[in-house]
Write a protein that holds these residues in place. Structure first.
Motif, mmCIF file in Angstrom:
data_model
loop_
_atom_site.group_PDB
_atom_site.id
_atom_site.type_symbol
_atom_site.label_atom_id
_atom_site.label_comp_id
_atom_site.label_asym_id
_atom_site.label_seq_id
_atom_site.Cartn_x
_atom_site.Cartn_y
_atom_site.Cartn_z
ATOM 1 N N THR A 78 0.835 -1.205 0.000
ATOM 2 C CA THR A 78 0.000 0.000 0.000
ATOM 3 C C THR A 78 0.865 1.248 0.000
ATOM 4 N N CYS A 79 1.930 1.225 0.787
ATOM 5 C CA CYS A 79 2.849 2.357 0.815
ATOM 6 C C CYS A 79 3.544 2.538 -0.538
ATOM 7 N N ALA A 80 3.782 1.449 -1.243
ATOM 8 C CA ALA A 80 4.462 1.519 -2.532
ATOM 9 C C ALA A 80 3.550 1.972 -3.660
ATOM 10 N N THR A 81 2.241 1.941 -3.446
ATOM 11 C CA THR A 81 1.290 2.268 -4.517
ATOM 12 C C THR A 81 1.508 3.657 -5.112
ATOM 13 N N PRO A 82 1.576 4.724 -4.305
ATOM 14 C CA PRO A 82 1.797 6.038 -4.928
ATOM 15 C C PRO A 82 3.186 6.199 -5.530
ATOM 16 N N ILE A 83 4.145 5.409 -5.083
ATOM 17 C CA ILE A 83 5.512 5.511 -5.599
ATOM 18 C C ILE A 83 5.591 5.007 -7.030
ATOM 19 N N VAL A 84 4.835 3.929 -7.328
ATOM 20 C CA VAL A 84 4.886 3.316 -8.657
ATOM 21 C C VAL A 84 3.702 3.703 -9.519
ATOM 22 N N ALA A 85 2.862 4.625 -9.026
ATOM 23 C CA ALA A 85 1.616 4.928 -9.732
ATOM 24 C C ALA A 85 1.842 5.479 -11.131
ATOM 25 N N GLY A 86 2.984 6.103 -11.383
ATOM 26 C CA GLY A 86 3.246 6.662 -12.708
ATOM 27 C C GLY A 86 3.514 5.620 -13.769
ATOM 28 N N ASN A 87 3.809 4.389 -13.363
ATOM 29 C CA ASN A 87 4.066 3.298 -14.297
ATOM 30 C C ASN A 87 2.898 2.322 -14.216
ATOM 31 N N MET A 88 2.102 2.250 -15.263
ATOM 32 C CA MET A 88 0.896 1.429 -15.238
ATOM 33 C C MET A 88 1.201 -0.033 -14.964
ATOM 34 N N ALA A 89 2.235 -0.579 -15.596
ATOM 35 C CA ALA A 89 2.568 -1.983 -15.405
ATOM 36 C C ALA A 89 2.972 -2.263 -13.957
#
Length: 269
Positions: free
Chosen positions: A154-165
């Protein structure tokens, strides 16, 4: 002759005479202090619910399982708010060009559907396997592992949100780890609660997801429309989940026999 052969009859008769000679008020005061073996057993039964803290460990566990499922569902549905088109939120959300993930990354309705549906692709994979693991390693270990992994993802979700895959991968894995929550919870319920009380406790425990949804949908938009922005919805969820894990690990056990400070009476219950 009878008294000499059976002296206990004379003793019993004297006790009866003394009893009848008492004032009725005195008898009423004496009678409540007379306990039978059945009364002692009843008193022991009534104290089975109190451990070292004076609170039933079964109720402590029920509260933590209830709130744990609430946190799990809050983590699950938080992206439904963070990724929603601004028009579906409060009227003033259109004042922010990056109010949601939908507008910040220029998603289409299809992109939003793929992201939201990726959770369930992983969720269906671990239902049976996690039940087997909970029986093998204990419901506490499986549920705590599920929550810890859920907090990290959950914490990583906004970190990787810019990459759809990457975002779809993270959401899929969140579904995988949260698929263990219900089987682990039910395994602990089977270990801790008797058949007579299981339905009542289970009804309270499985109401947790509805609490998580009821709190997330009105509160998450407030965070998103503040100066913090939508990423902090996920960060706050991770913090809440971490606090829950610490309480869960310190206050519970997979079974009464494994509990560190449960009372002897409640362990036998």
């Amino acid at each position: 002759m009878t008294v000499r052969l059976f002296p206990w009859l004379n003793h019993r008769g004297r006790r009866a005479e003394q009893r009848h000679s008492l004032d009725p008020v005195e008898v009423a005061l004496i009678e409540p202090n007379r306990h039978s073996d059945a009364d002692d057993g009843l008193e022991e039964h009534e104290t089975t619910s109190c451990g070292r803290s004076g609170i039933s460990q079964r109720w402590i566990l029920a509260f933590l399982l209830h709130t744990g499922l609430a946190v799990c569902y809050a983590m699950r549905v938080s992206i439904s708010v963070a990724a929603a088109p601004p028009s579906t939120l409060h009227s003033n959300s259109t004042n922010y060009s990056n109010a949601t993930m939908y507008t910040e990354y220029g998603w289409s309705n299809t992109d939003e559907g793929v992201v939201l549906g990726s959770f369930f692709q992983g969720y269906i994979l671990t239902q049976t396997l996690s039940a087997v693991a909970a029986r093998r390693f204990g419901g506490k270990a499986v549920l705590a592992t599920s929550m810890v992994c859920g907090c990290v993802l959950t914490c990583a979700t906004p970190i990787v949100a810019g990459n759809m895959a990457m975002l779809v991968t993270v959401r899929t894995w969140l579904g995988v780890v949260q698929g263990a929550a219900y089987p682990a919870t039910l395994t602990m319920v089977a270990k801790w609660y008797t058949p007579n009380e299981r339905a009542s406790f289970l009804g309270f425990i499985i109401a947790g997801p509805y609490l998580g949804e009821a709190l997330t949908f009105p509160l998450a938009p407030l965070v998103m429309e503040s100066s913090l922005g939508w990423p902090y919805i996920f960060y706050f969820m991770s913090i809440i989940g971490t606090v829950w894990v610490l309480l869960f690990l310190s206050l519970t056990a997979s079974s009464p026999e494994q509990h560190a400070y449960i009372s002897i009476q409640e362990k036998k219950w």
